[in-house]
Design a protein around this motif. Structure first.
Motif, PDB file in Angstrom:
ATOM      1  N   GLU A   1      -6.449   1.707   5.555  1.00 33.33           N
ATOM      2  CA  GLU A   1      -6.362   1.696   7.489  1.00 33.33           C
ATOM      3  C   GLU A   1      -5.955   3.188   7.464  1.00 33.33           C
ATOM      4  N   VAL A   2      -5.542   3.378   9.072  1.00 32.22           N
ATOM      5  CA  VAL A   2      -5.318   4.461   9.958  1.00 32.22           C
ATOM      6  C   VAL A   2      -3.849   3.878  10.670  1.00 32.22           C
ATOM      7  N   PHE A   3      -3.417   5.070  11.426  1.00 33.94           N
ATOM      8  CA  PHE A   3      -2.080   4.195  12.422  1.00 33.94           C
ATOM      9  C   PHE A   3      -1.594   5.220  12.739  1.00 33.94           C
TER      10      PHE A   3
ATOM     11  N   TRP B   1       0.407  12.567   7.770  1.00 32.00           N
ATOM     12  CA  TRP B   1      -0.453  14.082   7.922  1.00 32.00           C
ATOM     13  C   TRP B   1       0.460  14.039   9.249  1.00 32.00           C
ATOM     14  N   VAL B   2       0.733  15.823   9.026  1.00 29.31           N
ATOM     15  CA  VAL B   2       1.056  15.976  10.160  1.00 29.31           C
ATOM     16  C   VAL B   2      -0.140  17.040  11.703  1.00 29.31           C
TER      17      VAL B   2
ATOM     18  N   MET C   1       0.337  10.574  11.911  1.00 35.01           N
ATOM     19  CA  MET C   1      -0.540   9.817  11.643  1.00 35.01           C
ATOM     20  C   MET C   1      -0.635   9.491  10.365  1.00 35.01           C
TER      21      MET C   1
ATOM     22  N   TRP D   1      -2.204   7.437   6.805  1.00 37.97           N
ATOM     23  CA  TRP D   1      -3.345   6.933   5.978  1.00 37.97           C
ATOM     24  C   TRP D   1      -2.675   5.993   4.791  1.00 37.97           C
TER      25      TRP D   1
ATOM     26  N   SER E   1      -3.241   3.054   1.762  1.00 41.64           N
ATOM     27  CA  SER E   1      -4.383   2.995   0.157  1.00 41.64           C
ATOM     28  C   SER E   1      -5.295   1.767   0.514  1.00 41.64           C
ATOM     29  N   GLY E   2      -5.119   1.848   1.548  1.00 42.78           N
ATOM     30  CA  GLY E   2      -5.476   0.015   1.763  1.00 42.78           C
ATOM     31  C   GLY E   2      -6.578   0.337   2.667  1.00 42.78           C
TER      32      GLY E   2
ATOM     33  N   ARG F   1       2.251  19.980   4.711  1.00 43.50           N
ATOM     34  CA  ARG F   1       0.333  18.623   5.886  1.00 43.50           C
ATOM     35  C   ARG F   1       0.812  17.672   5.111  1.00 43.50           C
TER      36      ARG F   1
ATOM     37  N   ASP G   1       0.620  -1.021   0.045  1.00 46.55           N
ATOM     38  CA  ASP G   1       0.019   0.242  -0.272  1.00 46.55           C
ATOM     39  C   ASP G   1       0.811   0.970  -0.186  1.00 46.55           C
ATOM     40  N   SER G   2       0.185   1.870  -0.797  1.00 46.77           N
ATOM     41  CA  SER G   2       1.058   3.498   0.113  1.00 46.77           C
ATOM     42  C   SER G   2       0.962   3.940   1.121  1.00 46.77           C
TER      43      SER G   2
ATOM     44  N   PRO H   1       5.193   6.048  -1.486  1.00 45.89           N
ATOM     45  CA  PRO H   1       4.714   5.037  -2.254  1.00 45.89           C
ATOM     46  C   PRO H   1       4.484   3.730  -1.496  1.00 45.89           C
TER      47      PRO H   1
ATOM     48  N   ASP I   1       3.699  11.810   0.927  1.00 45.92           N
ATOM     49  CA  ASP I   1       3.204  10.114   0.954  1.00 45.92           C
ATOM     50  C   ASP I   1       4.982   9.112   0.298  1.00 45.92           C
TER      51      ASP I   1
ATOM     52  N   ARG J   1       0.100   8.055   3.522  1.00 42.76           N
ATOM     53  CA  ARG J   1       0.122   8.941   3.634  1.00 42.76           C
ATOM     54  C   ARG J   1       0.262   9.638   4.781  1.00 42.76           C
TER      55      ARG J   1
END
Lengths: 244, 244, 244, 244
Positions: free
Chosen positions: D175-177, D129-130, D168, D170, D172-173, D143, D124-125, D148, D146, D127
């Motif tokens: 999930e969040v973490f 986030w701050v 945090m 994000w 592409s599959g 902000r 997955d990619s 890849p 990504d 992303r």
């Protein structure tokens, strides 16, 4: 029914005449007596001299909330027992650590911190202040209450920033201490409470009993969640949600 | 260069002979004197009787850290001025609230809380304990220090759970208080510090000066971030990342 | 019996045909319907067009938990009404802020923060993840659930560090958001929940209803504590405790 | 000069052709290369196959910030070495745990938590986030950015509530973490950072390098404080302060 297991080292009460006079059947017995008054609570006591400290896997599996009192023999608790307790807390067992149990193996392992502090044995009085009047553990406690004689603990207390400081202690000798603090670890709740030195009849004091009763209810978690449960490969998000 | 603006009500010092003797030129002057010793700090003082409390938009825009002392006339500060200060904090201005400024309009507006507490004017001594020896605001402070005479504040203090409790106060009359606490609000840092009653020469005490100097440096944030900046429509994630 | 008051702006539902079709009697009615199924909950609805927004002192005094939905007319709520709600929360009223209520007067006043965020109206899907499976508000919710179409919100969200992040949102367009967060303010509990845009039938979704029902129970506090109560002069500690 | 020690398991790079192609001299070498560009930073690398993992008492005593990468052989690190690292953190050594080091012995011992999570190897990619644009670790990061291809991690992540969630993730599959989180333990600072799977050239990405450089500076603490230092008997408060 909340199943409480009280672990007590049970050494001071056998070695010191002074302590024996205060707690002839052990500190665990004094705690069990007032907890046993509660209709929805069942109490079991275990001590250091029992096989595996009395904390076999069966006993731990059958415990909702553990109460821990230890002082002079923390290192006599086998690592495997301490780890068993830690894992049970992760899964949802509540844990209440009293007084010198700040240095017990399970408390240190659960906080990940040195848990060191300063102390003085001088029979200061302690005034316990309620910092969070809204917290369930403070229910029924007035703005403060006094304990006539205690062992003094002092800051800095080497713990992580607690979730909540429910009580702060003022000592007549000049110290302050975060005397009642809560933490959460995975599915389990922890409460550390400073009073409870073996040389004073602290566990017979009404307010102390109220607080420990409250803490048992607060720490009680009827659901268990295994730390291995979420280790599953995840499906990806349904593709119909990704079309834009 | 850190640009500090000190706001002082400057009323007690004019109305009370006792206070005037301690702070003949006002509390702000006493604070400005020791902050002015720092080579990298420039200090400006403003008072309640000035137009817009001296806190015009130009002054606030030109301030890195504001220090606030107020007591008997919180409601004389116009809402618009308090809101201007709050917005500046959000954007990155540091803010230090001293003693009775717990009830100032900006502090209440920034905490979102009643900020109430108990108090007693009885010239108790206060022993300030360092709870977080590692915190920059505690730098150079020993494990504790004593203030010979203070106004006593008592818990419960009606604030949100602070980010950090750097100092706790022990009072000879029997109280404890979270005497030095930090918060963050968006881009700005806040420090509340309990000592500083007008009737005692507290701002001449070395440790108090060290703490306020430390707090200025800690609260100083060289970057500004507007609360309106992020209000932009977002692009969606590049589609090449979504192909799987 | 938990007394819930739902405040809804009730403007979109009257102005937009699209919204009216989804919520013909208003968003408040959709929420009241599923909350009304609970035996121990009584529900009252008030709207912006009522005298004092329907939130007279009598109504607020008679409310255990308030639910707030507002979007396009936050500034039409009188300051006095917002302050009345804030004080009630301090005293123990629970408060649930839905979706664009992040910008409502009471939520901003209670957090002391700008509460700004980024957004995009593009009917992304949102996957809500449970971050704290042990939290009462997450009870009955699986590891995650999907909302087919939402308004996207994006970080950074200008709030204080929450007590707990119960839910985090994943958006198909590439954003994350702290979608379910809790705060405490004095005697009162707050829950902010991101989903709930007026253009989508979100309040009819089972999981959303479960979460709001859970939140009502979690925020409910049967005891009230006035912010003026502790303002009493304190007695000093009994002198017999100070003799050493 | 900040003295950084990088611990790398250094197994994947020797066993897998794919990984060797990406990191021919090991992940530690890739990290050392970009950290070595900093003028005020000196870098030392140690690996699992060295005596005591290269983390002798001398090396640890000479380290300001440790960076930990481990994955398939956490249990090969001797308990004594893990405990040595933990104690050094308590005394003030900074610690940065990368990717699968969430399961390393020192990280688990310092958090007191299971540190479990969900995962999926599907390229997955991610992303990033701050969440806290004001945090020093986010300096220079826009902000979001990504990556890849990554290994996906998913919530719930079995850690204590972090002090700060800086980033945090994000995926592409779906999930969040909580991909970048901070903790403090006594005198030491911890940063956990999710990206860094061995199968992808993540440590060559500019933003990743910036974040790790920032984290080194943030975690660096020039002062040491022993956990045994405060264990001294306290004097009582001077009696002249107690006369009233």
């Amino acid at each position: 029914m909340i199943k409480v297991t009280i672990f007590n080292e049970f050494l001071h009460e056998k070695k010191s005449e002074k302590v024996k006079k205060i707690y002839p059947d052990g500190i665990h017995k004094a705690i069990a007596d007032f907890l046993g008054e509660e209709e929805d609570t069942s109490v079991r006591c275990v001590t250091l001299d029992m096989e595996e400290c009395g904390l076999t896997q069966e006993v731990v599996d059958d415990t909702d909330v553990i109460i821990w009192w230890g002082h002079m023999a923390h290192d006599k608790v086998p690592d495997a027992v301490a780890e068993r307790v830690r894992k049970a807390v992760w899964n949802g067992m509540g844990a209440i650590f009293l007084h010198s149990a700040h240095f017990s193996k399970p408390f240190r392992a659960l906080t990940g911190s040195p848990c060191n502090l300063c102390w003085r044995e001088s029979a200061d009085s302690e005034r316990i202040w309620v910092i969070e009047p809204n917290h369930p553990i403070a229910k029924g406690i007035d703005r403060f209450f006094d304990i006539p004689a205690v062992e003094t603990y002092g800051e800095p207390f080497g713990i992580p920033t607690p979730d909540r400081i429910v009580f702060m202690g003022w000592y007549s000798g000049g110290e302050v201490f975060r005397s009642g603090v809560t933490f959460e670890r995975y599915n389990g709740r922890l409460f550390y409470f400073q009073p409870g030195h073996e040389s004073f009849p602290i566990f017979y004091q009404k307010e102390i009993q109220t607080i420990i009763k409250n803490a048992v209810r607060w720490a009680y978690n009827p659901t268990r969640r295994s730390t291995s449960a979420p280790w599953v490969n995840l499906p990806t998000v349904p593709s119909e949600y990704l079309k834009r």
